[in-house]
Design a protein around this motif. Sequence first.
Motif, mmCIF file in Angstrom:
data_model
loop_
_atom_site.group_PDB
_atom_site.id
_atom_site.type_symbol
_atom_site.label_atom_id
_atom_site.label_comp_id
_atom_site.label_asym_id
_atom_site.label_seq_id
_atom_site.Cartn_x
_atom_site.Cartn_y
_atom_site.Cartn_z
ATOM 1 N N ASP A 83 0.839 -1.203 0.000
ATOM 2 C CA ASP A 83 0.000 0.000 0.000
ATOM 3 C C ASP A 83 0.876 1.257 0.000
ATOM 4 O O ASP A 83 2.011 1.244 0.497
ATOM 5 N N LEU A 84 0.341 2.331 -0.555
ATOM 6 C CA LEU A 84 1.056 3.610 -0.574
ATOM 7 C C LEU A 84 0.563 4.496 0.558
ATOM 8 O O LEU A 84 -0.642 4.661 0.755
ATOM 9 N N LYS A 85 1.519 5.066 1.279
ATOM 10 C CA LYS A 85 1.204 5.962 2.396
ATOM 11 C C LYS A 85 1.618 7.376 2.015
ATOM 12 O O LYS A 85 2.780 7.617 1.667
ATOM 13 N N GLU A 86 0.666 8.306 2.116
ATOM 14 C CA GLU A 86 0.956 9.690 1.759
ATOM 15 C C GLU A 86 1.720 10.368 2.891
ATOM 16 O O GLU A 86 1.315 10.320 4.051
ATOM 17 N N THR A 87 2.853 11.002 2.560
ATOM 18 C CA THR A 87 3.692 11.661 3.560
ATOM 19 C C THR A 87 3.756 13.180 3.363
ATOM 20 O O THR A 87 4.229 13.880 4.268
ATOM 21 N N HIS A 88 3.343 13.672 2.189
ATOM 22 C CA HIS A 88 3.389 15.100 1.851
ATOM 23 C C HIS A 88 4.817 15.644 1.869
ATOM 24 O O HIS A 88 5.022 16.844 2.027
ATOM 25 N N LYS A 89 5.807 14.776 1.698
ATOM 26 C CA LYS A 89 7.209 15.196 1.663
ATOM 27 C C LYS A 89 7.727 15.046 0.240
ATOM 28 O O LYS A 89 7.590 13.976 -0.375
ATOM 29 N N GLY A 90 8.356 16.089 -0.264
ATOM 30 C CA GLY A 90 8.880 16.033 -1.623
ATOM 31 C C GLY A 90 10.045 15.083 -1.785
ATOM 32 O O GLY A 90 10.421 14.737 -2.902
ATOM 33 N N SER A 91 10.636 14.645 -0.669
ATOM 34 C CA SER A 91 11.782 13.735 -0.735
ATOM 35 C C SER A 91 11.379 12.267 -0.748
ATOM 36 O O SER A 91 12.238 11.391 -0.820
ATOM 37 N N ASP A 92 10.083 11.998 -0.658
ATOM 38 C CA ASP A 92 9.598 10.611 -0.635
ATOM 39 C C ASP A 92 9.030 10.234 -1.997
ATOM 40 O O ASP A 92 8.250 10.988 -2.601
ATOM 41 N N PHE A 93 9.412 9.052 -2.454
ATOM 42 C CA PHE A 93 8.967 8.562 -3.754
ATOM 43 C C PHE A 93 8.532 7.107 -3.616
ATOM 44 O O PHE A 93 9.226 6.297 -2.978
ATOM 45 N N ALA A 94 7.419 6.780 -4.208
ATOM 46 C CA ALA A 94 6.907 5.413 -4.174
ATOM 47 C C ALA A 94 6.746 4.905 -5.592
ATOM 48 O O ALA A 94 6.371 5.659 -6.503
ATOM 49 N N LEU A 95 7.049 3.635 -5.789
ATOM 50 C CA LEU A 95 6.865 2.986 -7.085
ATOM 51 C C LEU A 95 5.535 2.255 -7.082
ATOM 52 O O LEU A 95 5.302 1.383 -6.247
ATOM 53 N N LEU A 96 4.671 2.610 -8.000
ATOM 54 C CA LEU A 96 3.420 1.903 -8.183
ATOM 55 C C LEU A 96 3.605 0.988 -9.388
ATOM 56 O O LEU A 96 3.617 1.440 -10.536
ATOM 57 N N ARG A 146 12.926 -0.847 -3.142
ATOM 58 C CA ARG A 146 11.639 -0.175 -3.300
ATOM 59 C C ARG A 146 11.462 0.923 -2.258
ATOM 60 O O ARG A 146 10.405 1.537 -2.173
ATOM 61 N N ASP A 147 12.497 1.146 -1.449
ATOM 62 C CA ASP A 147 12.460 2.188 -0.421
ATOM 63 C C ASP A 147 12.810 3.524 -1.060
ATOM 64 O O ASP A 147 13.965 3.780 -1.407
ATOM 65 N N GLY A 148 11.816 4.395 -1.206
ATOM 66 C CA GLY A 148 12.027 5.686 -1.844
ATOM 67 C C GLY A 148 12.102 6.847 -0.881
ATOM 68 O O GLY A 148 11.870 8.002 -1.282
ATOM 69 N N GLY A 149 12.433 6.583 0.382
ATOM 70 C CA GLY A 149 12.606 7.664 1.349
ATOM 71 C C GLY A 149 14.004 8.239 1.229
ATOM 72 O O GLY A 149 14.920 7.782 1.914
ATOM 73 N N PHE A 150 14.193 9.251 0.360
ATOM 74 C CA PHE A 150 15.516 9.751 0.031
ATOM 75 C C PHE A 150 15.912 10.937 0.911
ATOM 76 O O PHE A 150 15.062 11.651 1.456
ATOM 77 N N THR A 151 17.219 11.135 1.018
ATOM 78 C CA THR A 151 17.799 12.277 1.734
ATOM 79 C C THR A 151 18.940 12.840 0.885
ATOM 80 O O THR A 151 19.303 12.266 -0.146
ATOM 81 N N ILE A 174 23.028 10.552 -8.615
ATOM 82 C CA ILE A 174 22.329 11.826 -8.772
ATOM 83 C C ILE A 174 22.867 12.826 -7.751
ATOM 84 O O ILE A 174 22.912 12.538 -6.549
ATOM 85 N N VAL A 175 23.286 13.993 -8.247
ATOM 86 C CA VAL A 175 23.797 15.065 -7.392
ATOM 87 C C VAL A 175 22.940 16.300 -7.629
ATOM 88 O O VAL A 175 22.786 16.753 -8.770
ATOM 89 N N LEU A 176 22.393 16.861 -6.563
ATOM 90 C CA LEU A 176 21.539 18.047 -6.681
ATOM 91 C C LEU A 176 22.397 19.301 -6.814
ATOM 92 O O LEU A 176 23.516 19.364 -6.274
ATOM 93 N N PRO A 177 21.910 20.308 -7.521
ATOM 94 C CA PRO A 177 22.657 21.571 -7.637
ATOM 95 C C PRO A 177 22.856 22.220 -6.269
ATOM 96 O O PRO A 177 22.085 21.986 -5.332
ATOM 97 N N ALA A 178 23.887 22.998 -6.160
ATOM 98 C CA ALA A 178 24.185 23.681 -4.894
ATOM 99 C C ALA A 178 23.002 24.551 -4.470
ATOM 100 O O ALA A 178 22.435 25.296 -5.279
ATOM 101 N N GLY A 179 22.615 24.433 -3.215
ATOM 102 C CA GLY A 179 21.523 25.218 -2.679
ATOM 103 C C GLY A 179 20.143 24.652 -2.969
ATOM 104 O O GLY A 179 19.142 25.228 -2.529
ATOM 105 N N GLN A 180 20.084 23.518 -3.690
ATOM 106 C CA GLN A 180 18.788 22.931 -4.012
ATOM 107 C C GLN A 180 18.269 22.117 -2.821
ATOM 108 O O GLN A 180 18.945 21.220 -2.323
ATOM 109 N N SER A 181 17.078 22.444 -2.350
ATOM 110 C CA SER A 181 16.466 21.708 -1.252
ATOM 111 C C SER A 181 15.757 20.476 -1.799
ATOM 112 O O SER A 181 15.082 20.547 -2.836
ATOM 113 N N ILE A 182 15.926 19.366 -1.115
ATOM 114 C CA ILE A 182 15.306 18.132 -1.589
ATOM 115 C C ILE A 182 13.780 18.202 -1.499
ATOM 116 O O ILE A 182 13.065 17.598 -2.297
#
Length: 294
Positions: A83-96, A146-151, A174-182
């Motif tokens: 099941d998918l659980k909504e977290t409202h966090k932009g850093s969380d990703f789930a594979l359906l 399948r764990d998409g809880g990224f930091t 994957i490397v985020l640009p400097a100053g980019q918030s996850i």
Amino acid sequence: MLRGLYTAASGMMTEQRRHDTVTQNIANINTTGYKQVNSVKHSFPEMLVSLVGDKESPTPKRIGKLATGVFAEESMSSFVQGDLKETHKGSDFALLSNLGLNDPATGDPIPFDASGKYVNEDGEVIYRPQAFFTVMDNNDQVRYTRDGGFTVNAAGDLLTSQGQRVLDSDGNPIVLPAGQSIDSLKSDAQGNLVASDGNAIATLGIVVVNRPQQLVRDGNGVYRADDPDAADIRELQAGDGAEIRQGYLEVSNVDTAQAMVDLLSAQRAYESNQKMIQYYDKSLDKAVNEIGRV
């Protein structure tokens, strides 16, 4: 009599392993992306019991088969969608993942059952393909999860909850640009990551494993492919039936109620085999110490 003693002992060891497997599942009920493990039992080779013939009927007569015990053959993961659980966090990703597969003989879609398994007319077991995030461990080995809880660390590396680097569709970290918030990352259903200024960053590396039972558990919800060809791993393509849901996490697919039933069943079966061993022990004691004196 000793054969029965060995059979009961093998039953105890098998139920102990089954108990340990179910306990592991229960302990990971709250582990993101965890896939339930099932213990598969198999009987020892059966023996054909025959009655030796006499002078009148020299041909031996078959009485029947005799089982000689059971053992826990292997532990298999169930890759059914959690099941998918909504977290409202932009850093969380789930594979359906709702991938299909066509029968190579007829070309028709394979009707998988609720457990993601199909048995064809030849008795061959076919499992539903599954999608995974690709990550890289500290030894630069590719792994799947399948764990998409990224930091993100101080260097901007996108990491899993276990500290493994998340890979893009080209197999690079994957490397985020400097100053980019996850938390301000944006992703579409295909896993294309976009920065807060609208510039594309990367595409999450997602693969399809057509034979997921060939994967080997590496701990913490991570899998490895010792033989990628046998696992039949390929890149995710448009129209495959898998998509990314940002702001969600896939929870464990462990069935809590069934796990408790299996736990009690394993315990009762273990106790029954234990009592049989005690019975055989008393019978042997009587045969040696009482009947043997006569």
